[in-house]
Design an enzyme around this catalytic site. Structure first.
Site, PDB file in Angstrom:
ATOM      1  N   ASN A 107     -11.886  16.570   0.258  1.00  0.00           N
ATOM      2  CA  ASN A 107     -12.723  15.422  -0.088  1.00  0.00           C
ATOM      3  C   ASN A 107     -14.170  15.827   0.112  1.00  0.00           C
ATOM      4  OD1 ASN A 107     -13.599  12.852  -0.713  1.00  0.00           O
ATOM      5  ND2 ASN A 107     -12.938  11.925   1.214  1.00  0.00           N
ATOM      6  N   THR A 108     -15.042  15.284  -0.694  1.00  0.00           N
ATOM      7  CA  THR A 108     -16.461  15.542  -0.507  1.00  0.00           C
ATOM      8  C   THR A 108     -17.139  14.256  -0.053  1.00  0.00           C
ATOM      9  OG1 THR A 108     -18.501  16.238  -1.592  1.00  0.00           O
ATOM     10  CG2 THR A 108     -16.792  15.356  -3.024  1.00  0.00           C
ATOM     11  N   HIS A 109     -17.958  14.403   1.004  1.00  0.00           N
ATOM     12  CA  HIS A 109     -18.540  13.241   1.677  1.00  0.00           C
ATOM     13  C   HIS A 109     -20.061  13.419   1.730  1.00  0.00           C
ATOM     14  CE1 HIS A 109     -18.968   9.918   4.367  1.00  0.00           C
ATOM     15  NE2 HIS A 109     -19.542  10.676   5.287  1.00  0.00           N
ATOM     16  N   ASP A 159      -7.510  14.674   6.444  1.00  0.00           N
ATOM     17  CA  ASP A 159      -6.459  14.384   7.425  1.00  0.00           C
ATOM     18  C   ASP A 159      -6.269  12.872   7.471  1.00  0.00           C
ATOM     19  OD1 ASP A 159      -8.554  13.362   8.893  1.00  0.00           O
ATOM     20  OD2 ASP A 159      -8.451  14.849  10.503  1.00  0.00           O
ATOM     21  N   ASP A 162     -12.909  10.574   7.016  1.00  0.00           N
ATOM     22  CA  ASP A 162     -13.908  11.663   6.962  1.00  0.00           C
ATOM     23  C   ASP A 162     -13.905  12.514   8.236  1.00  0.00           C
ATOM     24  OD1 ASP A 162     -14.726  10.682   4.440  1.00  0.00           O
ATOM     25  OD2 ASP A 162     -16.036   9.233   5.383  1.00  0.00           O
ATOM     26  N   GLY A 203      -7.593  10.599   9.238  1.00  0.00           N
ATOM     27  CA  GLY A 203      -8.725   9.772   9.642  1.00  0.00           C
ATOM     28  C   GLY A 203      -9.688   9.503   8.487  1.00  0.00           C
ATOM     29  N   ARG A 232       0.833  -1.203   0.000  1.00  0.00           N
ATOM     30  CA  ARG A 232       0.000   0.000   0.000  1.00  0.00           C
ATOM     31  C   ARG A 232       0.873   1.261   0.000  1.00  0.00           C
ATOM     32  NH1 ARG A 232      -5.661   0.563   0.961  1.00  0.00           N
ATOM     33  NH2 ARG A 232      -5.983   2.786   0.848  1.00  0.00           N
TER      34      ARG A 232
HETATM   35  C1  GAR Z   1     -20.374  11.470  -3.990  1.00  0.00           C
HETATM   36  O1  GAR Z   1     -21.628  11.515  -3.344  1.00  0.00           O
HETATM   37  C2  GAR Z   1     -19.272  11.530  -2.957  1.00  0.00           C
HETATM   38  O2  GAR Z   1     -19.563  12.317  -1.849  1.00  0.00           O
HETATM   39  C3  GAR Z   1     -19.157  10.102  -2.566  1.00  0.00           C
HETATM   40  O3  GAR Z   1     -19.275   9.395  -3.758  1.00  0.00           O
HETATM   41  C4  GAR Z   1     -20.128  10.119  -4.641  1.00  0.00           C
HETATM   42  C5  GAR Z   1     -19.408  10.250  -5.955  1.00  0.00           C
HETATM   43  O4  GAR Z   1     -20.277  10.387  -7.003  1.00  0.00           O
HETATM   44  N1  GAR Z   1     -17.913   9.860  -1.917  1.00  0.00           N
HETATM   45  C6  GAR Z   1     -17.774   9.042  -0.893  1.00  0.00           C
HETATM   46  O5  GAR Z   1     -18.676   8.389  -0.423  1.00  0.00           O
HETATM   47  C7  GAR Z   1     -16.348   8.965  -0.363  1.00  0.00           C
HETATM   48  N2  GAR Z   1     -16.299   8.252   0.859  1.00  0.00           N
HETATM   49  P1  GAR Z   1     -19.721  10.568  -8.504  1.00  0.00           P
HETATM   50  O6  GAR Z   1     -18.811   9.385  -8.808  1.00  0.00           O
HETATM   51  O7  GAR Z   1     -20.943  10.581  -9.353  1.00  0.00           O
HETATM   52  O8  GAR Z   1     -18.996  11.865  -8.532  1.00  0.00           O
END
Ligand code: GAR
Length: 207
Positions: A112-114, A146, A150, A148, A70
């Site tokens: 990152n977007t969660h 960071d 999320d 962790g 990894r």
């Molecule tokens: C989004 O909702 C994003 O927040 C999520 O995956 C989706 C991506 O959609 N990410 C996570 O859950 C990360 N842990 P997309 O492939 O259509 O952009």
């Protein structure tokens, strides 16, 4: 005064890439202060990469399975991302964790977007977890990554209602509509204004 060059974004994806698409679309506006210079993925053959190719953006794939460890995968990913000299790295549906070393190398400029309102429902199944818990509102969170899962300092959040007849799919789709708007707005502000970080508090603007 000459207009400053747009901020360079490297976007990492693992799936359909609708979030990436929102950044690609925003970047077509010459007034938008950021542009996607490369798109990377941890797997081949995904729609996220096809979206980048259709937009004429360079792509790369770094598969964990092609590396011995990894650490090796993470270092190779870091080498490729760094070669594009990003001002900001955007994880947009990227389903792998990156190391503290990767984050340090990017100068902490990784977001990152969660699909939940942090700190609720971290992890891979946030819309399902929110639905199962019975919350009445959920949303999306853009955060500085960071070490962790999320847990990083929050840059922006957006709220969406949960409907009685929601399925995981309808809820996630409603979240993603709001998430894309938040991402484009917030990345634009980060590029235009910069940010400071003080004890988890992210503020727009230079010190
Ligand atoms: C989004 O909702 C994003 O927040 C999520 O995956 C989706 C991506 O959609 N990410 C996570 O859950 C990360 N842990 P997309 O492939 O259509 O952009």
């Amino acid at each position: 005064m000459p207009t400053p060059a747009p901020a360079r974004l490297v976007v990492l994806v693992s799936g359909s890439g609708t979030t990436l698409q929102a950044l690609l679309d925003a970047g077509r506006d010459p007034h938008y202060p950021a542009t996607v210079v490369a798109v990377g993925a941890d797997r081949a053959g995904i729609e996220g990469l096809a979206r980048a190719e259709r937009a004429g953006i360079p792509t790369f794939v770094q598969r964990l399975g092609d590396c011995r460890t990894r650490d090796e995968w993470d270092a190779a990913l870091g080498d490729t991302v760094a070669s594009y000299r990003p001002d900001l790295v955007v994880l947009a549906g990227f389903m792998k964790l990156v190391s503290e070393r990767f984050l340090a190398r990017m100068g902490g400029r990784v977001v990152n977007t969660h699909p939940a309102l942090s700190p609720a429902f971290p992890g891979m199944h946030a819309p399902a977890d929110a639905l199962a818990y019975g919350v009445k509102v959920t949303g999306a969170t853009l955060f500085l990554v960071d070490g962790g899962v999320d847990t990083g300092p929050i840059v922006a959040q957006t709220v969406v209602p949960v409907h009685d007849d929601d399925t995981v799919e309808t809820l996630h789709e409603r979240i993603k509509v709001a998430e894309r708007v938040m991402l484009v707005d917030t990345v634009g502000r980060l590029a235009r204004e910069g940010f400071t970080l003080d004890d988890r508090k992210v503020r727009f603007g230079h010190e």
